[in-house]
Write a protein that holds these residues in place. Structure first.
Motif, PDB file in Angstrom:
ATOM      1  N   LEU A   1       3.304  26.269  36.578  1.00 46.86           N
ATOM      2  CA  LEU A   1       3.148  26.247  37.849  1.00 46.86           C
ATOM      3  C   LEU A   1       4.313  27.229  38.292  1.00 46.86           C
ATOM      4  N   VAL A   2       4.137  28.440  38.629  1.00 43.98           N
ATOM      5  CA  VAL A   2       5.146  29.168  39.116  1.00 43.98           C
ATOM      6  C   VAL A   2       6.009  28.782  40.359  1.00 43.98           C
ATOM      7  N   ILE A   3       7.356  28.510  40.486  1.00 41.98           N
ATOM      8  CA  ILE A   3       7.914  28.025  41.599  1.00 41.98           C
ATOM      9  C   ILE A   3       8.784  29.012  41.944  1.00 41.98           C
ATOM     10  N   GLN A   4       9.224  29.919  41.311  1.00 47.51           N
ATOM     11  CA  GLN A   4      10.184  30.906  41.817  1.00 47.51           C
ATOM     12  C   GLN A   4       9.560  32.361  41.315  1.00 47.51           C
ATOM     13  N   ARG A   5       9.848  33.488  41.911  1.00 49.23           N
ATOM     14  CA  ARG A   5       9.314  34.844  41.381  1.00 49.23           C
ATOM     15  C   ARG A   5      10.511  35.305  40.460  1.00 49.23           C
ATOM     16  N   PRO A   6      10.036  35.819  39.093  1.00 56.02           N
ATOM     17  CA  PRO A   6      10.903  36.387  38.090  1.00 56.02           C
ATOM     18  C   PRO A   6      11.703  37.206  38.638  1.00 56.02           C
ATOM     19  N   THR A   7      12.987  37.368  38.124  1.00 55.02           N
ATOM     20  CA  THR A   7      13.936  38.092  38.539  1.00 55.02           C
ATOM     21  C   THR A   7      13.759  39.373  37.872  1.00 55.02           C
ATOM     22  N   VAL A   8      13.122  39.717  36.778  1.00 58.40           N
ATOM     23  CA  VAL A   8      12.844  40.891  36.165  1.00 58.40           C
ATOM     24  C   VAL A   8      11.279  41.368  36.260  1.00 58.40           C
ATOM     25  N   ASP A   9      11.153  42.602  36.437  1.00 58.65           N
ATOM     26  CA  ASP A   9       9.875  43.207  36.550  1.00 58.65           C
ATOM     27  C   ASP A   9       8.865  43.049  35.424  1.00 58.65           C
ATOM     28  N   CYS A  10       9.577  43.334  34.212  1.00 54.60           N
ATOM     29  CA  CYS A  10       8.638  43.341  32.970  1.00 54.60           C
ATOM     30  C   CYS A  10       9.553  43.371  31.653  1.00 54.60           C
ATOM     31  N   ILE A  11       9.012  42.421  30.885  1.00 53.60           N
ATOM     32  CA  ILE A  11       9.820  41.978  29.657  1.00 53.60           C
ATOM     33  C   ILE A  11       8.754  42.257  28.298  1.00 53.60           C
ATOM     34  N   ASP A  12       9.264  43.242  27.408  1.00 46.45           N
ATOM     35  CA  ASP A  12       8.510  43.655  26.158  1.00 46.45           C
ATOM     36  C   ASP A  12       6.852  43.916  26.867  1.00 46.45           C
ATOM     37  N   GLY A  13       6.986  44.629  27.846  1.00 46.98           N
ATOM     38  CA  GLY A  13       5.603  45.420  28.158  1.00 46.98           C
ATOM     39  C   GLY A  13       4.694  44.268  28.958  1.00 46.98           C
ATOM     40  N   ILE A  14       5.141  43.009  29.136  1.00 48.94           N
ATOM     41  CA  ILE A  14       4.353  42.182  29.891  1.00 48.94           C
ATOM     42  C   ILE A  14       4.958  42.327  31.332  1.00 48.94           C
ATOM     43  N   ARG A  15       4.100  42.401  32.339  1.00 47.02           N
ATOM     44  CA  ARG A  15       4.521  42.689  33.755  1.00 47.02           C
ATOM     45  C   ARG A  15       4.668  41.272  34.299  1.00 47.02           C
ATOM     46  N   LEU A  16       5.804  40.747  34.792  1.00 47.11           N
ATOM     47  CA  LEU A  16       6.163  39.577  35.428  1.00 47.11           C
ATOM     48  C   LEU A  16       5.900  39.587  36.820  1.00 47.11           C
TER      49      LEU A  16
ATOM     50  N   GLU B   1      -2.450  30.058  33.201  1.00 46.20           N
ATOM     51  CA  GLU B   1      -2.537  29.734  31.679  1.00 46.20           C
ATOM     52  C   GLU B   1      -2.084  30.862  30.886  1.00 46.20           C
ATOM     53  N   VAL B   2      -0.854  30.501  30.392  1.00 46.67           N
ATOM     54  CA  VAL B   2      -0.257  31.743  29.678  1.00 46.67           C
ATOM     55  C   VAL B   2       0.062  30.974  28.030  1.00 46.67           C
ATOM     56  N   GLY B   3       0.469  31.955  27.240  1.00 45.95           N
ATOM     57  CA  GLY B   3       0.619  31.593  25.798  1.00 45.95           C
ATOM     58  C   GLY B   3       2.153  31.082  25.603  1.00 45.95           C
ATOM     59  N   ALA B   4       2.288  30.323  24.608  1.00 46.26           N
ATOM     60  CA  ALA B   4       3.695  29.577  24.345  1.00 46.26           C
ATOM     61  C   ALA B   4       4.728  30.403  24.502  1.00 46.26           C
ATOM     62  N   SER B   5       4.994  31.663  24.055  1.00 41.47           N
ATOM     63  CA  SER B   5       6.217  32.379  24.082  1.00 41.47           C
ATOM     64  C   SER B   5       6.368  32.635  25.754  1.00 41.47           C
ATOM     65  N   LEU B   6       5.491  33.002  26.599  1.00 40.56           N
ATOM     66  CA  LEU B   6       5.595  33.462  27.928  1.00 40.56           C
ATOM     67  C   LEU B   6       6.097  31.990  28.603  1.00 40.56           C
ATOM     68  N   ALA B   7       5.304  31.081  28.134  1.00 40.77           N
ATOM     69  CA  ALA B   7       5.547  29.805  29.052  1.00 40.77           C
ATOM     70  C   ALA B   7       6.991  29.357  28.656  1.00 40.77           C
ATOM     71  N   ALA B   8       7.663  29.515  27.442  1.00 44.12           N
ATOM     72  CA  ALA B   8       8.740  29.035  27.163  1.00 44.12           C
ATOM     73  C   ALA B   8       9.864  29.910  28.053  1.00 44.12           C
ATOM     74  N   LEU B   9       9.450  31.199  27.860  1.00 43.23           N
ATOM     75  CA  LEU B   9      10.459  32.205  28.854  1.00 43.23           C
ATOM     76  C   LEU B   9      10.472  31.715  30.223  1.00 43.23           C
ATOM     77  N   PHE B  10       9.420  31.234  31.079  1.00 45.72           N
ATOM     78  CA  PHE B  10       9.306  30.910  32.257  1.00 45.72           C
ATOM     79  C   PHE B  10       9.997  29.326  32.558  1.00 45.72           C
ATOM     80  N   LEU B  11       9.872  28.736  31.591  1.00 47.10           N
ATOM     81  CA  LEU B  11      10.595  27.275  31.563  1.00 47.10           C
ATOM     82  C   LEU B  11      11.985  27.553  31.657  1.00 47.10           C
TER      83      LEU B  11
END
Length: 105
Positions: A4-19, A29-39
């Motif tokens: 559950l996204v609670i805050q807008r990411p401070t960067v727009d893109c990481i490794d080609g993934i638009r945040l 529903e996201v993968g483990a790496s992206l979920a770990a980054l958001f958490l």
């Protein structure tokens, strides 16, 4: 993993993934790496015990919706192309040369 996204990411893109498309208040529903980054960045929190999300709403599941569409009329195979203006006999001549007779020994 569901987050559950609670805050807008401070960067727009990481490794080609638009945040910048992740909106606060929505579940994803996201993968483990992206979920770990958001958490780790505290942009999201994990969602537990929620039913799985459907990509297609239940009211769109219909027996007729899964039926194959009728074949389009342009799938009729032609012996010769429709733009050929010559005699039909010339357009249907599919004989092949016998190459075994043309070999030199």
């Amino acid at each position: 993993m569901r987050i559950l996204v609670i805050q807008r990411p401070t960067v727009d893109c990481i490794d080609g993934i638009r945040l910048d498309r992740f909106m606060p208040g929505h579940q994803y529903e996201v993968g483990a790496s992206l979920a770990a980054l958001f958490l780790a960045e505290r942009w999201a929190e994990p969602v537990t015990g929620a039913p799985p999300a459907l990509a297609i709403p239940l009211n769109e599941f219909d027996a007729d919706a899964n039926a194959a569409p009728p074949a389009p009329p342009n799938l009729v195979r032609e012996i010769y192309p429709p733009y050929y203006d010559g005699p039909a006999a010339l357009g249907t001549n599919h004989s092949r040369r016998d190459r075994s007779k043309t070999r030199s020994t």
